[in-house]
Design an enzyme around this catalytic site. Structure first.
Site, PDB file in Angstrom:
ATOM      1  CG  ASP A  13      -1.909  -1.175   1.174  1.00 27.58           C
ATOM      2  OD1 ASP A  13      -2.254  -1.629   0.080  1.00 27.58           O
ATOM      3  OD2 ASP A  13      -2.288  -1.641   2.270  1.00 27.58           O
ATOM      4  CE  LYS A  16       2.410  -2.385  -4.327  1.00 25.06           C
ATOM      5  NZ  LYS A  16       2.082  -1.979  -2.950  1.00 25.06           N
ATOM      6  N   GLY A  40      -4.640  -4.216  -3.787  1.00 28.05           N
ATOM      7  CA  GLY A  40      -5.556  -3.145  -4.179  1.00 28.05           C
ATOM      8  C   GLY A  40      -4.721  -1.934  -4.521  1.00 28.05           C
ATOM      9  CG  HIS A  41      -1.892  -1.886  -6.964  1.00 27.81           C
ATOM     10  ND1 HIS A  41      -0.845  -2.275  -7.759  1.00 27.81           N
ATOM     11  CD2 HIS A  41      -1.733  -2.558  -5.794  1.00 27.81           C
ATOM     12  CE1 HIS A  41      -0.095  -3.142  -7.102  1.00 27.81           C
ATOM     13  NE2 HIS A  41      -0.621  -3.336  -5.912  1.00 27.81           N
ATOM     14  NE  ARG A 142       5.948 -31.075  -7.017  1.00 27.00           N
ATOM     15  CZ  ARG A 142       6.905 -31.928  -6.720  1.00 27.00           C
ATOM     16  NH1 ARG A 142       7.916 -32.096  -7.527  1.00 27.00           N
ATOM     17  NH2 ARG A 142       6.856 -32.624  -5.613  1.00 27.00           N
ATOM     18  CD  GLN A 225       0.788  -8.935  -2.539  1.00 29.43           C
ATOM     19  OE1 GLN A 225       1.426  -9.673  -3.271  1.00 29.43           O
ATOM     20  NE2 GLN A 225      -0.479  -8.659  -2.802  1.00 29.43           N
ATOM     21  N   GLY A 303     -10.878  -2.999   3.459  1.00 26.45           N
ATOM     22  CA  GLY A 303     -11.459  -1.936   4.275  1.00 26.45           C
ATOM     23  C   GLY A 303     -10.959  -1.949   5.718  1.00 26.45           C
ATOM     24  N   GLY A 416      -0.238  14.156  -2.900  1.00 23.64           N
ATOM     25  CA  GLY A 416      -1.695  14.032  -2.956  1.00 23.64           C
ATOM     26  C   GLY A 416      -2.031  12.871  -3.865  1.00 23.64           C
TER      27      GLY A 416
HETATM   28  P1  GDP Z   1      -0.716   0.417  -3.560  1.00 21.67           P
HETATM   29  O1  GDP Z   1      -1.330  -0.860  -3.110  1.00 21.67           O
HETATM   30  O2  GDP Z   1       0.755   0.467  -3.306  1.00 21.67           O
HETATM   31  O3  GDP Z   1      -1.049   0.764  -4.987  1.00 21.67           O
HETATM   32  O4  GDP Z   1      -1.353   1.567  -2.649  1.00 21.67           O
HETATM   33  P2  GDP Z   1      -2.925   1.724  -2.271  1.00 21.67           P
HETATM   34  O5  GDP Z   1      -3.653   2.220  -3.458  1.00 21.67           O
HETATM   35  O6  GDP Z   1      -3.419   0.500  -1.594  1.00 21.67           O
HETATM   36  O7  GDP Z   1      -2.832   2.825  -1.129  1.00 21.67           O
HETATM   37  C1  GDP Z   1      -2.301   4.079  -1.367  1.00 21.67           C
HETATM   38  C2  GDP Z   1      -3.363   5.147  -1.061  1.00 21.67           C
HETATM   39  O8  GDP Z   1      -2.723   6.400  -0.960  1.00 21.67           O
HETATM   40  C3  GDP Z   1      -4.400   5.295  -2.162  1.00 21.67           C
HETATM   41  O9  GDP Z   1      -5.614   5.678  -1.560  1.00 21.67           O
HETATM   42  C4  GDP Z   1      -3.848   6.438  -3.012  1.00 21.67           C
HETATM   43  O10 GDP Z   1      -4.861   7.158  -3.714  1.00 21.67           O
HETATM   44  C5  GDP Z   1      -3.211   7.300  -1.964  1.00 21.67           C
HETATM   45  N1  GDP Z   1      -2.029   8.054  -2.389  1.00 21.67           N
HETATM   46  C6  GDP Z   1      -0.997   7.638  -3.188  1.00 21.67           C
HETATM   47  N2  GDP Z   1      -0.035   8.586  -3.237  1.00 21.67           N
HETATM   48  C7  GDP Z   1      -0.463   9.606  -2.469  1.00 21.67           C
HETATM   49  C8  GDP Z   1       0.110  10.853  -2.080  1.00 21.67           C
HETATM   50  O11 GDP Z   1       1.227  11.212  -2.468  1.00 21.67           O
HETATM   51  N3  GDP Z   1      -0.628  11.631  -1.218  1.00 21.67           N
HETATM   52  C9  GDP Z   1      -1.856  11.261  -0.765  1.00 21.67           C
HETATM   53  N4  GDP Z   1      -2.499  12.082   0.059  1.00 21.67           N
HETATM   54  N5  GDP Z   1      -2.418  10.087  -1.099  1.00 21.67           N
HETATM   55  C10 GDP Z   1      -1.729   9.268  -1.935  1.00 21.67           C
HETATM   56  P1  IMO Z   2      -0.877  -4.138  -2.286  1.00 21.20           P
HETATM   57  O1  IMO Z   2      -0.442  -4.696  -3.615  1.00 21.20           O
HETATM   58  C1  IMO Z   2      -0.907  -4.562   2.045  1.00 21.20           C
HETATM   59  C2  IMO Z   2      -0.944  -8.620   3.630  1.00 21.20           C
HETATM   60  C3  IMO Z   2      -2.200  -9.016   4.396  1.00 21.20           C
HETATM   61  C4  IMO Z   2      -1.598  -9.960   5.410  1.00 21.20           C
HETATM   62  C5  IMO Z   2      -0.516 -10.683   4.612  1.00 21.20           C
HETATM   63  C6  IMO Z   2      -0.953 -12.028   4.057  1.00 21.20           C
HETATM   64  O2  IMO Z   2      -2.170  -3.415  -2.354  1.00 21.20           O
HETATM   65  O3  IMO Z   2       0.218  -3.365  -1.638  1.00 21.20           O
HETATM   66  P2  IMO Z   2      -2.528 -12.683   2.016  1.00 21.20           P
HETATM   67  O4  IMO Z   2      -3.979 -12.364   1.746  1.00 21.20           O
HETATM   68  O5  IMO Z   2      -1.602 -12.175   0.970  1.00 21.20           O
HETATM   69  O6  IMO Z   2      -2.294 -14.118   2.347  1.00 21.20           O
HETATM   70  O7  IMO Z   2      -2.198 -11.874   3.379  1.00 21.20           O
HETATM   71  O8  IMO Z   2      -0.182  -9.814   3.533  1.00 21.20           O
HETATM   72  N1  IMO Z   2      -1.189  -8.118   2.270  1.00 21.20           N
HETATM   73  C7  IMO Z   2      -1.128  -6.827   1.932  1.00 21.20           C
HETATM   74  N2  IMO Z   2      -0.935  -5.732   2.698  1.00 21.20           N
HETATM   75  N3  IMO Z   2      -1.029  -4.430   0.711  1.00 21.20           N
HETATM   76  C8  IMO Z   2      -1.204  -5.517  -0.067  1.00 21.20           C
HETATM   77  O9  IMO Z   2      -1.202  -5.452  -1.422  1.00 21.20           O
HETATM   78  C9  IMO Z   2      -1.297  -6.784   0.545  1.00 21.20           C
HETATM   79  N4  IMO Z   2      -1.479  -8.041   0.085  1.00 21.20           N
HETATM   80  C10 IMO Z   2      -1.390  -8.846   1.147  1.00 21.20           C
HETATM   81  O10 IMO Z   2      -2.813  -7.913   4.996  1.00 21.20           O
HETATM   82  O11 IMO Z   2      -0.947  -9.225   6.429  1.00 21.20           O
HETATM   83 MG    MG Z   3      -2.852  -1.535  -1.878  1.00 21.00          MG
END
Ligand code: GDP
Ligand code: IMO
Ligand code: MG
Length: 431
Positions: A13, A16, A40-41, A142, A225, A303, A416
């Site tokens: 999170d 990316k 979740g990206h 496997r 991740q 969530g 942002g």
């Molecule tokens: P990912 O899994 O690495 O793609 O990251 P997520 O999307 O799960 O979480 C990143 C959150 O931060 C998302 O809600 C983005 O919209 C938000 N975000 C990303 N970069 C920035 C930033 O520079 N500033 C702010 N305020 N939010 C950001």
């Molecule tokens: P993105 O790509 C944050 C965490 C879960 C848990 C551990 C194992 O959005 O950054 P799993 O369901 O993979 O067996 O859970 O890994 N986890 C993540 N945490 N961002 C993710 O993906 C994650 N994908 C898995 O919360 O701790």
């Molecule tokens: Mg994410």
């Protein structure tokens, strides 16, 4: 060698999705190499907020070909829903392909994930319950089902595989978890409908990518991740079940290490983690609460509230080196705007020793005390900065200090969620 890997430098999170979206503006192909619907990206455009799970973050550009690589575990109903939802909202998408070698998250996988987490109780991993772990377990054992096995013409082979596999799953369901068994014919029927729906997307992805590279195309590999969730180098067993590293990205995308030019590590300006496991810089006080609320730190997939803490430069330096990062992106700097002072963890104290890298022993990792350096805050709104020079001097110093600690130039700074809220620093400015 026009391959760029984008990967998480912390516990996921990091932003990316946002960084991939920014780089994909000038790329031909974006590939997801690992993970599943556990990811979740988020990409924010003028049209709104898009939360992508297995579809690469280049999909919003019609010029981008997006590939779900062999290293991903795909849940067909989730993928089909994701495709339908995107098509409903966004008319001009990129082309999407799916590797015939990707593994399938079968209906028994999320059930096994849930029942096993329930059985473990307080010792649970805190998974996303998407079936990720059980699907990768079957892959390594496997006995996994692959996308190729779902395609029309493969029915007899799929039946054969499931006839061997299902009794084992059903034994677990009935005798270990005290649940209902699954029915083979129902599963086969479901699998047939998925195969028909997915067939138009399925290709030999690694061949497609190698042809594209030979033709000089620019490819981004968007890992899911973060490295601290890696099976080998993360906080085992509180990790995910595929490899979010640069090496894992190569493997899952069908790209050789020698084809990679840039490795962009994405870091949040502080740290978050979802699920259980060590987190030395965790903040359980009102600063943590402020960052969680301001940063809307709730899981994109589940969530769940994310755990929040200070930037951990010990973990970050470790992941920068393991991945051979050539540069880094620092996101969510704007979240730190109100703070009078900001801490950065520069060492782990364990008894009378100071560790400079994450220990393998879980009990040691749980016990380390962070050694903090305190930097002044800027208490100024950074969300409109147009350049690095536009940032308050204390914010510039914060970025430069992190750069020093992780040993990698920070070339992008997020201020942002929107596309325009990204400050670029070019290599020449860093020399
Ligand atoms: P990912 O899994 O690495 O793609 O990251 P997520 O999307 O799960 O979480 C990143 C959150 O931060 C998302 O809600 C983005 O919209 C938000 N975000 C990303 N970069 C920035 C930033 O520079 N500033 C702010 N305020 N939010 C950001
Ligand atoms: P993105 O790509 C944050 C965490 C879960 C848990 C551990 C194992 O959005 O950054 P799993 O369901 O993979 O067996 O859970 O890994 N986890 C993540 N945490 N961002 C993710 O993906 C994650 N994908 C898995 O919360 O701790
Ligand atoms: Mg994410």
């Amino acid at each position: 060698m026009p391959v760029t890997i984008v990967l998480g430098g912390q516990w996921g999170d990091e932003g990316k999705g946002k960084i991939t979206d920014a780089l994909a503006a000038t790329a031909d192909i974006v590939i997801r190499p690992n993970g599943s619907t556990n990811a979740g990206h988020t990409v924010v455009t003028d049209e709104g907020i898009y939360k992508l799970h297995v579809i690469p973050s280049g999909i919003l550009y019609p010029h981008c070909t997006c590939i779900i690589g062999a290293g991903v575990a795909v849940s067909p109903p989730d993928l089909l829903r994701e495709i339908a939802a995107l098509r409903e909202r966004h008319a001009r998408l990129g082309q999407l392909y799916l590797s015939d070698r990707a593994h399938v998250i079968m209906p028994y996988h999320p059930l096994l994930d849930l029942y096993e987490e329930q059985r473990r109780g307080a010792a649970g991993i805190g998974t996303t319950l998407r079936g990720n772990g059980p699907a990768f377990t079957d892959k390594v054992a496997r006995r996994g089902i692959r996308v190729a096995d779902l395609l029309p013409g493969s029915e007899a082979l799929l039946r054969q595989k499931l006839e061997i596999l299902l009794p084992e799953k059903n034994t677990l369901f009935v005798h270990l978890y005290h649940q209902q068994p699954l029915d083979l014919d129902e599963l086969l029927n479901e699998a047939r409908t998925w195969g028909e729906a997915l067939a138009p997307f399925v290709i030999a992805a690694e061949v497609f990518v190698q042809d594209a590279l030979a033709a000089g195309k620019h490819v981004i590999v968007e890992a899911a991740q973060g490295t601290m969730l890696d099976l080998d180098y993360g906080t085992y067993p509180y990790v995910t079940s595929s490899s979010p590293t640069a090496a894992g990205a190569c493997q899952g995308a069908g790209i050789a290490p020698t084809q990679v030019e840039r490795v962009v590590g994405v870091f949040k300006a502080y740290t978050t983690r979802v699920g259980a496991g060590p987190f030395p810089t965790e903040l359980t006080d009102e600063t943590g609460q402020l960052l969680r609320e301001r940063g809307r730190e709730y899981g994109t997939t589940t969530g769940r509230p994310r755990r929040v803490g200070w930037f951990d430069a010990v973990a970050a330096r470790y992941t920068a080196r393991l991945n051979g990062m050539t540069e880094a992106a620092l996101t969510k700097l704007d979240m730190l705007d109100p703070l009078p002072e900001i801490r950065v963890c520069v060492g782990y104290r364990l008894g009378d020793r100071e560790l400079t890298a994450p220990p393998a022993q879980l009990d040691q990792y749980m016990a380390v005390e962070p050694v903090y350096e305190i930097l002044p805050g800027w208490q100024t709104d950074t969300s409109h900065a147009a350049s690095f020079a536009d940032l308050p001097p204390a914010a510039q110093r914060y970025v430069e200090r992190i750069e020093e600690l992780i040993g990698v130039p920070i070339t992008m700074i997020g201020i942002g969620p929107a596309r325009r809220q990204l400050v670029w620093r070019h290599a020449s400015a860093l020399a």
